[in-house]
Design a protein around this motif. Structure first.
Motif, PDB file in Angstrom:
ATOM      1  N   GLY A 165       8.913 -11.374  33.510  1.00 35.50           N
ATOM      2  CA  GLY A 165       9.328 -11.736  32.158  1.00 35.50           C
ATOM      3  C   GLY A 165       8.672 -13.026  31.698  1.00 35.50           C
ATOM      4  N   LEU A 166       8.537 -13.983  32.617  1.00 33.27           N
ATOM      5  CA  LEU A 166       7.872 -15.239  32.275  1.00 33.27           C
ATOM      6  C   LEU A 166       6.391 -15.008  31.976  1.00 33.27           C
ATOM      7  CD1 LEU A 166       9.456 -17.538  35.029  1.00 33.27           C
ATOM      8  CD2 LEU A 166      10.166 -17.293  32.637  1.00 33.27           C
ATOM      9  N   VAL A 167       5.751 -14.150  32.796  1.00 34.98           N
ATOM     10  CA  VAL A 167       4.325 -13.858  32.587  1.00 34.98           C
ATOM     11  C   VAL A 167       4.117 -13.178  31.236  1.00 34.98           C
ATOM     12  CG1 VAL A 167       2.355 -12.534  33.437  1.00 34.98           C
ATOM     13  CG2 VAL A 167       3.855 -13.717  35.051  1.00 34.98           C
ATOM     14  N   LEU A 168       4.976 -12.205  30.924  1.00 39.09           N
ATOM     15  CA  LEU A 168       4.850 -11.486  29.653  1.00 39.09           C
ATOM     16  C   LEU A 168       5.125 -12.399  28.466  1.00 39.09           C
ATOM     17  CD1 LEU A 168       6.612  -8.143  30.687  1.00 39.09           C
ATOM     18  CD2 LEU A 168       4.169  -8.521  30.341  1.00 39.09           C
ATOM     19  N   THR A 169       5.965 -13.390  28.662  1.00 42.44           N
ATOM     20  CA  THR A 169       6.237 -14.348  27.589  1.00 42.44           C
ATOM     21  C   THR A 169       5.016 -15.216  27.307  1.00 42.44           C
ATOM     22  OG1 THR A 169       8.594 -14.413  28.150  1.00 42.44           O
ATOM     23  CG2 THR A 169       7.716 -16.244  26.852  1.00 42.44           C
ATOM     24  N   VAL A 170       4.347 -15.682  28.365  1.00 41.38           N
ATOM     25  CA  VAL A 170       3.129 -16.481  28.198  1.00 41.38           C
ATOM     26  C   VAL A 170       2.026 -15.633  27.566  1.00 41.38           C
ATOM     27  CG1 VAL A 170       1.357 -17.801  29.412  1.00 41.38           C
ATOM     28  CG2 VAL A 170       3.757 -17.977  30.113  1.00 41.38           C
ATOM     29  N   ASP A 171       1.838 -14.409  28.090  1.00 43.89           N
ATOM     30  CA  ASP A 171       0.950 -13.392  27.509  1.00 43.89           C
ATOM     31  C   ASP A 171      -0.474 -13.900  27.274  1.00 43.89           C
ATOM     32  OD1 ASP A 171       0.353 -10.846  26.536  1.00 43.89           O
ATOM     33  OD2 ASP A 171       0.756 -11.424  24.458  1.00 43.89           O
ATOM     34  N   THR A 172      -1.085 -14.434  28.325  1.00 46.99           N
ATOM     35  CA  THR A 172      -2.493 -14.821  28.258  1.00 46.99           C
ATOM     36  C   THR A 172      -3.240 -14.155  29.411  1.00 46.99           C
ATOM     37  OG1 THR A 172      -2.211 -16.781  29.670  1.00 46.99           O
ATOM     38  CG2 THR A 172      -1.891 -17.063  27.284  1.00 46.99           C
ATOM     39  N   ILE A 173      -4.556 -14.040  29.251  1.00 46.79           N
ATOM     40  CA  ILE A 173      -5.367 -13.447  30.314  1.00 46.79           C
ATOM     41  C   ILE A 173      -5.222 -14.250  31.601  1.00 46.79           C
ATOM     42  CG2 ILE A 173      -7.695 -12.819  31.027  1.00 46.79           C
ATOM     43  CD1 ILE A 173      -6.564 -11.114  28.768  1.00 46.79           C
ATOM     44  N   GLU A 174      -5.181 -15.574  31.465  1.00 48.72           N
ATOM     45  CA  GLU A 174      -5.043 -16.430  32.654  1.00 48.72           C
ATOM     46  C   GLU A 174      -3.705 -16.177  33.352  1.00 48.72           C
ATOM     47  OE1 GLU A 174      -5.959 -17.439  29.671  1.00 48.72           O
ATOM     48  OE2 GLU A 174      -8.094 -17.827  30.092  1.00 48.72           O
ATOM     49  N   ALA A 175      -2.650 -15.956  32.586  1.00 47.31           N
ATOM     50  CA  ALA A 175      -1.339 -15.688  33.183  1.00 47.31           C
ATOM     51  C   ALA A 175      -1.357 -14.383  33.963  1.00 47.31           C
ATOM     52  CB  ALA A 175      -0.271 -15.642  32.095  1.00 47.31           C
ATOM     53  N   TYR A 176      -2.016 -13.365  33.422  1.00 43.65           N
ATOM     54  CA  TYR A 176      -2.061 -12.076  34.119  1.00 43.65           C
ATOM     55  C   TYR A 176      -2.920 -12.151  35.377  1.00 43.65           C
ATOM     56  CZ  TYR A 176       0.153 -10.245  29.938  1.00 43.65           C
ATOM     57  OH  TYR A 176       1.035 -10.022  28.914  1.00 43.65           O
ATOM     58  N   GLY A 178      -3.330 -14.902  37.119  1.00 42.58           N
ATOM     59  CA  GLY A 178      -2.485 -15.647  38.049  1.00 42.58           C
ATOM     60  C   GLY A 178      -1.406 -14.772  38.655  1.00 42.58           C
ATOM     61  N   MET A 179      -0.907 -13.800  37.894  1.00 43.61           N
ATOM     62  CA  MET A 179       0.127 -12.897  38.389  1.00 43.61           C
ATOM     63  C   MET A 179      -0.363 -12.108  39.604  1.00 43.61           C
ATOM     64  SD  MET A 179       1.943  -9.650  36.433  1.00 43.61           S
ATOM     65  CE  MET A 179       0.489  -8.589  36.612  1.00 43.61           C
ATOM     66  N   VAL A 180      -1.554 -11.513  39.516  1.00 45.16           N
ATOM     67  CA  VAL A 180      -2.023 -10.703  40.649  1.00 45.16           C
ATOM     68  C   VAL A 180      -2.416 -11.587  41.826  1.00 45.16           C
ATOM     69  CG1 VAL A 180      -2.686  -8.708  39.271  1.00 45.16           C
ATOM     70  CG2 VAL A 180      -4.332 -10.537  39.635  1.00 45.16           C
ATOM     71  N   TRP A 181      -2.895 -12.788  41.567  1.00 40.05           N
ATOM     72  CA  TRP A 181      -3.196 -13.693  42.691  1.00 40.05           C
ATOM     73  C   TRP A 181      -1.903 -14.160  43.361  1.00 40.05           C
ATOM     74  CZ3 TRP A 181      -7.275 -16.399  39.186  1.00 40.05           C
ATOM     75  CH2 TRP A 181      -8.487 -15.701  39.280  1.00 40.05           C
ATOM     76  N   PHE A 182      -0.874 -14.366  42.571  1.00 43.18           N
ATOM     77  CA  PHE A 182       0.428 -14.706  43.149  1.00 43.18           C
ATOM     78  C   PHE A 182       0.940 -13.550  44.006  1.00 43.18           C
ATOM     79  CE2 PHE A 182       5.095 -14.493  42.870  1.00 43.18           C
ATOM     80  CZ  PHE A 182       5.437 -15.714  43.434  1.00 43.18           C
ATOM     81  N   ILE A 183       0.766 -12.318  43.531  1.00 43.66           N
ATOM     82  CA  ILE A 183       1.182 -11.143  44.308  1.00 43.66           C
ATOM     83  C   ILE A 183       0.416 -11.082  45.624  1.00 43.66           C
ATOM     84  CG2 ILE A 183       1.159  -8.618  44.352  1.00 43.66           C
ATOM     85  CD1 ILE A 183       1.637  -8.746  41.285  1.00 43.66           C
TER      86      ILE A 183
END
Length: 424
Positions: A165-176, A178-183
């Motif tokens: 939900g936090l990632v979707l709120t930020v909604d930037t390419i960098e956030a996405y 960062g999401m897969v690198w965090f995973i």
């Protein structure tokens, strides 16, 4: 029983006991944080960060599902050859590397290569994880340990969904990205947990070596695999068909869909261990699977009533149908774990667990379209033949399991160990 005893009992049914059971539950929860995050944010990541169309994403995931279906049995055999912990650990490292590569994917071909590779890795690690749990624990503790893992998985999924939900709120390419690198980092942490688990002694090689696909000739076992796999359709009913029915055939508010998903998560965390008792033998697991099938059928009879009611009564009917499906899921899941723990021979467990998962893969291919067509597009009457199907499957699984008990498993060298003691 006083309030204090009630609280203690509730805590015991959620918090696993110290030792290997708790360690397995802990790794499950950590891994599920990454899985929950990706399941909630993957569709947006594929379209926004990778620039793929919805059609390309759907095609790629369908091809990956087909690869997983074809590879479940032969890849499961790797566990018998190299040992479950080694296969599990290597698979997690490969998983992390593949997720880390997602941001560098260019076009549909690169996306397809990654999702197919992930499907193959997941097919092998899924079997290895289950086989390790079975081999490392005494028979009386196996189903309970799997129940604790499922409860912990749901906690992790919830945490992952919150982060998404936090990632979707930020909604930037960098956030996405960062999401897969965090995973990927979460998966590596899971690998550290698995590496610290007790090592198991080498299981004796079978007296009658068999090919990796030979298990498919074990007709009684494959019948059980198909029936058990069909009963796992409760997940599709709850997460796909039920929301579509609510949106198209009831006057209930859309927000009830999220409320029902939350209800499912809470009840699984709270009740899965308690409901799983009694499924630690083949006969007990078969009876649990039968009860699960019959409860699914009852929910199919209750749900269409919500299309005839109005206002608060519609919500009451939907909650009742959802509760029946959740109870079916709790009981049927315990039945599946019991069958997984008791039916495969110890020296061919990887191949047999892979074959048991094959039925579930078949269900994933036919259930979304089939159940939606019968339950939703018919306007309501299709729920009644669906109920009949689940009644027949539920009633058939008990004699099918009894059939496997009268038939020697292919390649079985000897009766199952009463207990495998980990090497310190």
């Amino acid at each position: 029983m006083g309030a204090r005893d009630t609280i203690r009992t509730a805590v015991r049914n959620v918090v696993p006991p110290a030792g290997l059971t708790r360690a397995l539950a802990a790794q499950a929860m950590v891994y599920a944080v990454g899985s929950g995050l990706f399941h909630a944010g993957s569709a947006v990541f594929f379209t926004r960060a990778l620039g793929l169309s919805a059609a390309q994403v759907g095609l790629g995931l369908s091809i990956a599902a087909g690869v997983s279906l074809l590879g479940t049995v032969p890849l499961g055999g790797l566990t018998d050859r190299y040992g479950p912990q080694r296969v599990w650990l290597v698979g997690l490292v490969l998983d992390a590397a593949l997720f880390a590569s997602y941001p560098f994917v260019g076009g549909f071909a690169g996306f397809l290569a990654v999702v197919v590779a992930l499907a193959m890795v997941d097919a092998s690690t899924g079997v290895a994880r289950q086989v390790y749990s079975i081999n490392a624990l005494p028979p009386a503790e196996r189903v309970t340990a799997m129940a604790y893992q499922r409860s912990s998985l749901n906690v992790g999924f919830g945490l992952g969904a919150v982060i998404s939900g936090l990632v979707l709120t930020v909604d930037t390419i960098e956030a996405y990205r960062g999401m897969v690198w965090f995973i990927a980092a979460v998966i590596l942490v899971t690998a550290l947990f698995v590496r610290r688990l007790p090592r198991l002694p080498q299981v004796t090689r079978p007296v009658e070596p068999m090919s990796r696909l030979a298990v498919l000739r074990d007709r009684p076992f494959m019948v059980v695999s198909l029936l058990s796999g069909l009963l796992t359709a409760h997940g599709v009913l709850y997460l796909t068909v039920l929301p579509l029915w609510i949106l198209t055939h009831t006057d209930a508010p859309k927000t009830i869909i999220a409320a029902l998903v939350l209800l499912n998560t809470v009840l699984i965390v709270a009740l899965q261990v308690r409901v799983s008792r009694g499924a630690d033998t083949a006969a007990g697991a078969a009876r649990a699977s039968r009860r699960g099938g019959l409860l699914i059928a009852v929910s199919c009879l209750v749900l269409p009533i919500s299309g005839l009611t109005r206002g608060p009564l519609t919500v009451v009917v939907l909650v009742a149908a959802a509760m029946l499906l959740i109870l079916a899921e709790l009981i049927e899941s315990a039945g599946t774990w019991g069958l997984t723990a008791t039916l495969p021979p110890d020296d061919q467990r990887g191949a047999y667990v892979g074959a048991l998962r094959l039925g579930e893969q078949v269900q994933y291919m036919i259930a979304p379209a089939g159940l939606t067509a019968l339950g939703v597009t018919t306007g309501g009457w299709g729920w009644y033949p669906l109920a009949a199907i689940f009644v027949l499957v539920g009633l058939a699984i008990v004699p099918a399991v009894a059939w496997t008990g009268r038939t020697r498993r292919l390649g079985a060298a000897r009766p199952e160990f009463e207990r495998v003691t980990p090497v310190p």
